[in-house]
Design a protein around this motif. Structure first.
Motif, PDB file in Angstrom:
ATOM      1  N   HIS A 229      60.964-113.932 -68.346  1.00 55.93           N
ATOM      2  CA  HIS A 229      59.729-114.353 -67.698  1.00 55.93           C
ATOM      3  C   HIS A 229      59.386-113.366 -66.580  1.00 55.93           C
TER       4      HIS A 229
ATOM      5  N   VAL B 223      57.334-112.800 -63.354  1.00 54.11           N
ATOM      6  CA  VAL B 223      56.700-113.679 -62.370  1.00 54.11           C
ATOM      7  C   VAL B 223      56.145-112.836 -61.229  1.00 54.11           C
TER       8      VAL B 223
ATOM      9  N   TRP C 280      55.378-120.818 -61.892  1.00 56.17           N
ATOM     10  CA  TRP C 280      56.763-121.182 -61.599  1.00 56.17           C
ATOM     11  C   TRP C 280      56.790-122.129 -60.404  1.00 56.17           C
TER      12      TRP C 280
ATOM     13  N   ALA D 122      50.957-118.198 -70.469  1.00 56.69           N
ATOM     14  CA  ALA D 122      51.346-117.203 -69.468  1.00 56.69           C
ATOM     15  C   ALA D 122      50.357-116.045 -69.450  1.00 56.69           C
TER      16      ALA D 122
ATOM     17  N   VAL E 187      53.544-116.967 -63.859  1.00 56.76           N
ATOM     18  CA  VAL E 187      54.260-116.313 -64.955  1.00 56.76           C
ATOM     19  C   VAL E 187      53.236-115.451 -65.694  1.00 56.76           C
TER      20      VAL E 187
END
Length: 217
Positions: free
Chosen positions: A185, A187, A61, A54, A193
């Motif tokens: 998370h 985003v 995602w 990430a 992410v």
């Protein structure tokens, strides 16, 4: 009186060399596999590798169709706002209660300091988390729409597909619940992410989301 001596059979040189080479090949394969799975031996846990992916922009995602607590179908991500997303199931009495409490605190901070950021709780149990169940969870944790959306995937398979793409693990516990990742998370608008945080570190998740919302890395 002694009997005849027992003959001792020893492997010949060629057989011994073959065994050594086979062991070396197995060891080389093992080391190569571990190196790949741990990102060059830098990350010895799956969660650490997921977070590094990430941070380096490698985790995205997938498109996901969900139903929210009002029964409305939504398609996400679709160029929407920066979000902080967690995974829950509504009848959870342990981790999800902590997630709800952390998200409520994040909701209050976002309202004051980062009003463009949104929160989203996604169910890992869409078969049982119907809109009324989602609405009950939202009410218990004082989720205020549209700042905080509580939703479930349109199908069990769709939810499983998304979790696999993100490396999120949800294992039935044999008691009607799940053991699952409790991470937050962050985003961005493009569906990447940008960061993964422990639930207790929700202020860092909000800080990153606020920077992304303001157009700062």
């Amino acid at each position: 009186m002694r009997g005849p001596a027992m003959a001792t059979t020893r492997p010949g040189p060629q057989r011994l060399v073959g065994t050594v080479l086979a062991c070396a090949a197995v060891l080389t394969l093992f080391v190569a596999t571990v190196e790949r799975l741990t990102d060059g031996f830098e990350h010895w846990t799956f969660e650490a590798l997921r977070r590094q992916q990430a941070a380096s922009g490698q985790l995205r995602w997938p498109a996901m169709a969900v139903i929210d607590a009002m029964g409305r179908p939504l398609q996400w991500p679709a160029g929407g706002p920066v979000r902080i997303v967690d995974f829950i199931y509504t009848n959870c009495e342990s981790v999800c209660q902590s997630l709800g409490a952390e998200f409520f605190q994040a909701q209050q901070l976002i309202r004051r300091e980062a009003p463009g950021v949104r929160l989203m709780s996604v169910s890992i149990d869409p078969a049982r988390d119907t809109p009324p169940a989602l609405a009950g969870y939202a009410a218990r944790h004082r989720a205020q729409a549209p700042l905080w959306t509580v939703a479930a995937p349109r199908s069990v398979d769709d939810g499983l597909r998304v979790r696999r793409a993100l490396g999120v693990i949800a294992v039935p516990d044999g008691l009607g619940g799940f053991v699952h990742n409790g991470a937050l998370h962050v985003v961005d608008r493009q569906g990447h992410v940008a960061g993964i945080f422990d639930t207790a570190d929700w202020p860092s998740a909000v800080a990153l989301a606020a920077r992304l919302d303001a157009g700062r890395p």
